[in-house]
Write a protein that holds these residues in place. Structure first.
Motif, PDB file in Angstrom:
ATOM      1  N   ILE A  17      43.802 -20.902  30.107  1.00 21.20           N
ATOM      2  CA  ILE A  17      44.703 -21.232  31.218  1.00 21.20           C
ATOM      3  C   ILE A  17      44.851 -22.752  31.319  1.00 21.20           C
ATOM      4  O   ILE A  17      43.866 -23.492  31.255  1.00 21.20           O
ATOM      5  N   THR A  18      46.088 -23.214  31.501  1.00 26.81           N
ATOM      6  CA  THR A  18      46.343 -24.657  31.617  1.00 26.81           C
ATOM      7  C   THR A  18      46.897 -25.056  32.981  1.00 26.81           C
ATOM      8  O   THR A  18      46.809 -26.222  33.353  1.00 26.81           O
ATOM      9  N   ASP A  19      47.492 -24.104  33.725  1.00 25.29           N
ATOM     10  CA  ASP A  19      48.063 -24.413  35.037  1.00 25.29           C
ATOM     11  C   ASP A  19      47.462 -23.487  36.086  1.00 25.29           C
ATOM     12  O   ASP A  19      47.535 -22.256  35.952  1.00 25.29           O
ATOM     13  N   ILE A  20      46.895 -24.076  37.132  1.00 27.22           N
ATOM     14  CA  ILE A  20      46.211 -23.303  38.164  1.00 27.22           C
ATOM     15  C   ILE A  20      46.795 -23.643  39.533  1.00 27.22           C
ATOM     16  O   ILE A  20      46.929 -24.825  39.878  1.00 27.22           O
ATOM     17  N   LEU A  21      47.127 -22.611  40.287  1.00 27.98           N
ATOM     18  CA  LEU A  21      47.563 -22.794  41.667  1.00 27.98           C
ATOM     19  C   LEU A  21      46.485 -22.250  42.586  1.00 27.98           C
ATOM     20  O   LEU A  21      46.088 -21.084  42.466  1.00 27.98           O
ATOM     21  N   GLU A  77      40.536 -29.641  47.505  1.00 23.39           N
ATOM     22  CA  GLU A  77      41.461 -30.590  46.883  1.00 23.39           C
ATOM     23  C   GLU A  77      40.726 -31.843  46.426  1.00 23.39           C
ATOM     24  O   GLU A  77      40.919 -32.331  45.302  1.00 23.39           O
ATOM     25  N   GLU A  78      39.878 -32.364  47.291  1.00 24.22           N
ATOM     26  CA  GLU A  78      39.171 -33.598  46.971  1.00 24.22           C
ATOM     27  C   GLU A  78      38.213 -33.407  45.802  1.00 24.22           C
ATOM     28  O   GLU A  78      38.026 -34.316  44.983  1.00 24.22           O
ATOM     29  N   HIS A  79      37.627 -32.222  45.702  1.00 18.84           N
ATOM     30  CA  HIS A  79      36.671 -31.977  44.619  1.00 18.84           C
ATOM     31  C   HIS A  79      37.349 -32.077  43.252  1.00 18.84           C
ATOM     32  O   HIS A  79      36.749 -32.584  42.292  1.00 18.84           O
ATOM     33  N   PHE A  80      38.586 -31.600  43.163  1.00 19.23           N
ATOM     34  CA  PHE A  80      39.275 -31.588  41.872  1.00 19.23           C
ATOM     35  C   PHE A  80      40.155 -32.823  41.659  1.00 19.23           C
ATOM     36  O   PHE A  80      40.875 -32.904  40.666  1.00 19.23           O
ATOM     37  N   HIS A  91      47.220 -27.279  41.122  1.00 17.46           N
ATOM     38  CA  HIS A  91      48.164 -27.472  42.218  1.00 17.46           C
ATOM     39  C   HIS A  91      47.653 -26.717  43.446  1.00 17.46           C
ATOM     40  O   HIS A  91      46.836 -25.802  43.332  1.00 17.46           O
ATOM     41  N   PHE A  92      48.171 -27.090  44.601  1.00 19.99           N
ATOM     42  CA  PHE A  92      47.726 -26.481  45.853  1.00 19.99           C
ATOM     43  C   PHE A  92      48.924 -26.095  46.709  1.00 19.99           C
ATOM     44  O   PHE A  92      49.924 -26.805  46.758  1.00 19.99           O
TER      45      PHE A  92
END
Length: 289
Positions: free
Chosen positions: A48-52, A63-66, A98-99
Protein backbone atom coordinates in the motif's frame (compact mmCIF):
# COMPACT_ATOMS: atom_id res chain seq x y z
CA UNK A 1 -3.20 -3.35 -8.25
CA UNK A 2 -4.39 -2.46 -4.75
CA UNK A 3 -2.51 0.60 -3.57
CA UNK A 4 -4.97 2.43 -1.31
CA UNK A 5 -5.95 1.79 2.29
CA UNK A 6 -8.48 3.29 4.68
CA UNK A 7 -7.90 3.24 8.44
CA UNK A 8 -10.93 4.25 10.55
CA UNK A 9 -9.68 5.85 13.77
CA UNK A 10 -12.43 8.20 14.90
CA UNK A 11 -13.98 6.27 17.80
CA UNK A 12 -14.05 7.67 21.31
CA UNK A 13 -12.28 4.75 22.97
CA UNK A 14 -14.72 4.74 25.90
CA UNK A 15 -13.48 1.38 27.18
CA UNK A 16 -10.13 3.03 27.92
CA UNK A 17 -11.36 6.10 29.77
CA UNK A 18 -9.93 8.13 31.41
CA UNK A 19 -6.74 7.46 29.39
CA UNK A 20 -8.53 8.28 26.12
CA UNK A 21 -10.12 11.51 27.34
CA UNK A 22 -7.42 13.51 25.54
CA UNK A 23 -5.27 10.81 23.94
CA UNK A 24 -6.50 8.62 21.04
CA UNK A 25 -6.84 4.92 21.83
CA UNK A 26 -4.97 4.22 18.58
CA UNK A 27 -1.92 5.99 20.08
CA UNK A 28 -1.77 3.68 23.11
CA UNK A 29 1.62 1.95 22.84
CA UNK A 30 2.42 -1.71 22.52
CA UNK A 31 5.87 -1.64 24.18
CA UNK A 32 7.14 1.62 22.62
CA UNK A 33 5.13 1.85 19.40
CA UNK A 34 1.55 3.16 19.00
CA UNK A 35 -0.99 0.60 17.86
CA UNK A 36 -1.81 2.58 14.74
CA UNK A 37 1.83 2.59 13.63
CA UNK A 38 1.81 -1.21 13.60
CA UNK A 39 -1.34 -1.03 11.45
CA UNK A 40 0.29 1.36 8.99
CA UNK A 41 3.40 -0.83 8.85
CA UNK A 42 1.21 -3.82 7.94
CA UNK A 43 -0.38 -1.85 5.11
CA UNK A 44 2.98 -0.66 3.77
CA UNK A 45 4.45 -4.18 3.97
CA UNK A 46 1.49 -5.27 1.81
CA UNK A 47 2.35 -2.83 -0.99
CA UNK A 48 0.00 0.00 0.00
CA UNK A 49 1.31 3.47 -0.91
CA UNK A 50 -1.67 5.76 -0.13
CA UNK A 51 -3.45 5.70 3.22
CA UNK A 52 -6.49 7.68 4.33
CA UNK A 53 -7.16 7.87 8.06
CA UNK A 54 -10.65 8.73 9.26
CA UNK A 55 -10.23 10.70 12.49
CA UNK A 56 -12.43 12.68 14.84
CA UNK A 57 -12.32 15.10 17.73
CA UNK A 58 -9.34 14.57 20.04
CA UNK A 59 -7.34 12.65 17.41
CA UNK A 60 -4.87 15.37 16.44
CA UNK A 61 -2.04 13.37 18.03
CA UNK A 62 -2.36 10.79 15.24
CA UNK A 63 -1.69 13.47 12.62
CA UNK A 64 1.28 14.76 14.57
CA UNK A 65 2.73 11.27 15.00
CA UNK A 66 2.95 10.73 11.24
CA UNK A 67 4.22 14.26 10.52
CA UNK A 68 7.83 15.43 10.60
CA UNK A 69 9.16 16.73 13.92
CA UNK A 70 12.09 19.04 13.07
CA UNK A 71 12.83 20.07 16.68
CA UNK A 72 12.95 16.48 17.89
CA UNK A 73 15.04 15.42 14.89
CA UNK A 74 17.51 18.25 15.53
CA UNK A 75 17.77 17.29 19.20
CA UNK A 76 18.48 13.66 18.36
CA UNK A 77 21.08 14.72 15.78
CA UNK A 78 22.83 16.95 18.31
CA UNK A 79 22.94 14.06 20.78
CA UNK A 80 24.24 11.81 17.97
CA UNK A 81 21.41 9.38 18.58
CA UNK A 82 21.32 8.52 14.90
CA UNK A 83 19.58 5.17 15.32
CA UNK A 84 16.54 6.78 16.92
CA UNK A 85 16.71 9.70 14.47
CA UNK A 86 16.39 7.24 11.60
CA UNK A 87 13.38 5.56 13.25
CA UNK A 88 11.63 8.90 13.83
CA UNK A 89 12.17 10.07 10.25
CA UNK A 90 10.98 6.73 8.85
CA UNK A 91 7.56 7.18 10.50
CA UNK A 92 6.75 10.19 8.33
CA UNK A 93 8.11 8.57 5.17
CA UNK A 94 6.33 5.19 5.25
CA UNK A 95 3.52 6.16 2.86
CA UNK A 96 1.43 9.05 1.59
CA UNK A 97 -0.87 9.51 4.56
CA UNK A 98 -3.97 11.71 4.37
CA UNK A 99 -6.61 12.61 6.94
CA UNK A 100 -10.33 13.34 6.84
CA UNK A 101 -12.59 14.18 9.77
CA UNK A 102 -15.70 12.25 10.73
CA UNK A 103 -17.58 15.06 12.45
CA UNK A 104 -20.21 12.80 14.04
CA UNK A 105 -19.80 9.24 15.30
CA UNK A 106 -22.33 7.54 13.03
CA UNK A 107 -20.73 4.11 12.85
CA UNK A 108 -18.06 2.27 10.89
CA UNK A 109 -20.11 2.31 7.72
CA UNK A 110 -20.39 6.09 7.84
CA UNK A 111 -16.63 6.38 8.46
CA UNK A 112 -15.91 4.29 5.36
CA UNK A 113 -18.22 6.52 3.29
CA UNK A 114 -15.86 9.41 4.05
CA UNK A 115 -13.22 7.63 1.92
CA UNK A 116 -15.20 7.64 -1.33
CA UNK A 117 -13.36 10.57 -2.94
CA UNK A 118 -9.97 9.21 -1.86
CA UNK A 119 -10.64 5.72 -3.21
CA UNK A 120 -12.21 6.76 -6.50
CA UNK A 121 -12.77 3.77 -8.78
CA UNK A 122 -10.11 1.53 -7.27
CA UNK A 123 -10.18 -1.50 -4.96
CA UNK A 124 -9.01 -0.67 -1.45
CA UNK A 125 -8.29 -2.27 1.89
CA UNK A 126 -9.66 -1.35 5.32
CA UNK A 127 -7.58 -1.90 8.44
CA UNK A 128 -9.22 -1.12 11.78
CA UNK A 129 -6.91 1.20 13.68
CA UNK A 130 -7.20 -0.48 17.10
CA UNK A 131 -6.59 -4.10 16.09
CA UNK A 132 -3.39 -5.95 15.22
CA UNK A 133 -3.26 -9.18 13.24
CA UNK A 134 -0.18 -11.32 12.80
CA UNK A 135 0.18 -14.36 10.59
CA UNK A 136 2.86 -16.94 9.95
CA UNK A 137 2.15 -16.46 6.22
CA UNK A 138 3.06 -12.76 6.13
CA UNK A 139 0.93 -9.60 6.39
CA UNK A 140 -2.78 -10.44 6.45
CA UNK A 141 -3.54 -7.46 4.21
CA UNK A 142 -1.13 -8.83 1.59
CA UNK A 143 -2.91 -12.20 1.81
CA UNK A 144 -6.25 -10.45 1.13
CA UNK A 145 -4.74 -8.77 -1.93
CA UNK A 146 -3.47 -12.12 -3.21
CA UNK A 147 -6.96 -13.66 -2.89
CA UNK A 148 -8.51 -10.62 -4.58
CA UNK A 149 -6.11 -10.99 -7.51
CA UNK A 150 -7.31 -14.59 -7.89
CA UNK A 151 -11.06 -14.12 -7.32
CA UNK A 152 -11.57 -10.52 -8.53
CA UNK A 153 -14.05 -9.78 -5.75
CA UNK A 154 -14.17 -8.31 -2.23
CA UNK A 155 -12.38 -10.38 0.42
CA UNK A 156 -12.80 -10.28 4.20
CA UNK A 157 -10.25 -11.65 6.68
CA UNK A 158 -11.64 -14.43 8.86
CA UNK A 159 -10.45 -16.10 12.03
CA UNK A 160 -11.72 -19.25 13.65
CA UNK A 161 -13.21 -18.58 17.08
CA UNK A 162 -14.58 -20.93 19.71
CA UNK A 163 -18.21 -21.75 18.85
CA UNK A 164 -19.42 -20.46 22.20
CA UNK A 165 -17.94 -17.02 21.38
CA UNK A 166 -19.60 -16.41 18.00
CA UNK A 167 -22.15 -14.04 19.53
CA UNK A 168 -19.36 -11.48 19.96
CA UNK A 169 -18.54 -11.26 16.24
CA UNK A 170 -19.82 -10.96 12.74
CA UNK A 171 -19.53 -14.35 11.03
CA UNK A 172 -19.71 -15.62 7.47
CA UNK A 173 -22.29 -17.97 6.02
CA UNK A 174 -20.56 -19.54 3.04
CA UNK A 175 -19.00 -22.48 1.25
CA UNK A 176 -15.31 -23.43 1.13
CA UNK A 177 -13.76 -23.21 -2.32
CA UNK A 178 -10.18 -23.90 -1.17
CA UNK A 179 -8.25 -24.62 2.02
CA UNK A 180 -8.49 -21.03 3.23
CA UNK A 181 -11.06 -19.29 1.01
CA UNK A 182 -14.83 -19.22 1.51
CA UNK A 183 -17.37 -17.94 -0.99
CA UNK A 184 -19.83 -15.91 1.07
CA UNK A 185 -23.59 -16.30 0.92
CA UNK A 186 -24.33 -13.94 3.80
CA UNK A 187 -22.77 -12.08 6.72
CA UNK A 188 -24.40 -12.46 10.13
CA UNK A 189 -23.74 -9.93 12.88
CA UNK A 190 -23.34 -11.43 16.38
CA UNK A 191 -25.56 -14.50 15.99
CA UNK A 192 -26.51 -16.72 18.87
CA UNK A 193 -24.61 -20.00 19.20
CA UNK A 194 -27.65 -21.85 17.85
CA UNK A 195 -28.14 -19.53 14.86
CA UNK A 196 -24.49 -19.15 13.83
CA UNK A 197 -23.81 -20.59 10.34
CA UNK A 198 -20.09 -20.97 11.14
CA UNK A 199 -17.40 -20.04 13.65
CA UNK A 200 -15.47 -17.97 11.09
CA UNK A 201 -15.45 -14.42 12.44
CA UNK A 202 -14.68 -11.18 10.63
CA UNK A 203 -11.16 -10.18 11.70
CA UNK A 204 -10.79 -6.40 11.25
CA UNK A 205 -9.26 -6.48 7.75
CA UNK A 206 -11.29 -6.01 4.56
CA UNK A 207 -10.71 -5.57 0.84
CA UNK A 208 -13.55 -3.94 -1.07
CA UNK A 209 -14.30 -2.78 -4.57
CA UNK A 210 -15.83 0.71 -4.93
CA UNK A 211 -19.36 -0.73 -5.21
CA UNK A 212 -19.45 -0.93 -1.40
CA UNK A 213 -20.04 2.83 -1.29
CA UNK A 214 -23.31 2.49 -3.21
CA UNK A 215 -24.57 0.02 -0.61
CA UNK A 216 -23.36 2.12 2.31
CA UNK A 217 -25.22 5.15 0.96
CA UNK A 218 -28.47 3.14 0.96
CA UNK A 219 -27.90 1.58 4.39
CA UNK A 220 -30.19 2.91 7.10
CA UNK A 221 -28.94 3.35 10.66
CA UNK A 222 -29.12 0.08 12.57
CA UNK A 223 -27.75 -0.94 15.94
CA UNK A 224 -26.96 2.07 18.18
CA UNK A 225 -28.50 4.24 15.42
CA UNK A 226 -25.27 3.84 13.43
CA UNK A 227 -24.59 2.85 9.83
CA UNK A 228 -23.23 -0.68 10.11
CA UNK A 229 -20.71 -1.95 7.57
CA UNK A 230 -22.08 -5.49 7.99
CA UNK A 231 -25.55 -4.34 6.85
CA UNK A 232 -24.06 -2.99 3.62
CA UNK A 233 -22.08 -6.21 3.15
CA UNK A 234 -25.27 -8.27 3.48
CA UNK A 235 -26.85 -6.34 0.63
CA UNK A 236 -23.73 -6.31 -1.51
CA UNK A 237 -23.25 -10.08 -1.40
CA UNK A 238 -26.67 -10.53 -3.02
CA UNK A 239 -25.37 -8.98 -6.24
CA UNK A 240 -21.58 -9.27 -6.12
CA UNK A 241 -19.48 -12.36 -5.34
CA UNK A 242 -17.70 -11.88 -2.01
CA UNK A 243 -15.14 -14.04 -0.27
CA UNK A 244 -13.71 -14.74 3.14
CA UNK A 245 -10.09 -15.68 3.79
CA UNK A 246 -9.06 -17.71 6.84
CA UNK A 247 -5.60 -16.65 7.97
CA UNK A 248 -3.21 -18.63 10.10
CA UNK A 249 -2.24 -16.45 12.97
CA UNK A 250 -3.71 -14.30 15.70
CA UNK A 251 -5.79 -11.17 16.10
CA UNK A 252 -4.97 -8.81 18.96
CA UNK A 253 -7.90 -6.66 20.08
CA UNK A 254 -6.39 -3.57 21.71
CA UNK A 255 -9.83 -2.07 22.22
CA UNK A 256 -10.27 -3.61 25.67
CA UNK A 257 -8.03 -3.47 28.74
CA UNK A 258 -7.38 -7.18 29.12
CA UNK A 259 -6.56 -7.58 25.42
CA UNK A 260 -4.21 -4.62 25.65
CA UNK A 261 -2.33 -6.09 28.62
CA UNK A 262 -2.05 -9.54 27.02
CA UNK A 263 -0.76 -8.01 23.79
CA UNK A 264 1.91 -6.02 25.59
CA UNK A 265 3.11 -9.15 27.38
CA UNK A 266 3.22 -11.24 24.19
CA UNK A 267 4.99 -8.53 22.20
CA UNK A 268 7.31 -7.86 25.14
CA UNK A 269 8.39 -11.50 25.22
CA UNK A 270 9.37 -11.22 21.54
CA UNK A 271 11.22 -7.94 22.00
CA UNK A 272 15.00 -8.46 21.66
CA UNK A 273 15.76 -5.71 24.18
CA UNK A 274 13.51 -6.78 27.06
CA UNK A 275 12.19 -10.23 26.12
CA UNK A 276 14.59 -12.39 28.14
CA UNK A 277 14.33 -10.25 31.26
CA UNK A 278 10.53 -10.08 31.03
CA UNK A 279 10.30 -13.86 30.66
CA UNK A 280 12.44 -14.38 33.75
CA UNK A 281 10.35 -11.91 35.75
CA UNK A 282 7.08 -13.51 34.62
CA UNK A 283 8.25 -16.92 35.78
CA UNK A 284 9.15 -15.54 39.20
CA UNK A 285 5.94 -13.54 39.45
CA UNK A 286 3.75 -16.47 38.40
CA UNK A 287 5.34 -18.56 41.13
CA UNK A 288 4.11 -16.07 43.73
CA UNK A 289 0.47 -16.19 42.61
Amino acid sequence: MVKKAVIPAAGYGTRFLPATKSSPKEMIPIIDTPVIQYVVEEAVASGITDILMIIGKGKRAIEEHFDRSPVLEETLAQKENFEMLEKIRAISEMANIHFVWQKEMNGLGDAILHARCHVGNEPFVILLGDTLVQSEDGPVTKQLIDVYNQQKGPVIALEEVKPELVSRYGVVDGESISDNVVKANDWIEKPSVEEAPSNLAVASRYLFTPEIFDYLEKTLPGKNNEIQLTDAMREMVKNHPMYGMKFKGKRYDIGNKLGFLKTNIEFGLKDPEIGAELKSWLKDFAGEL
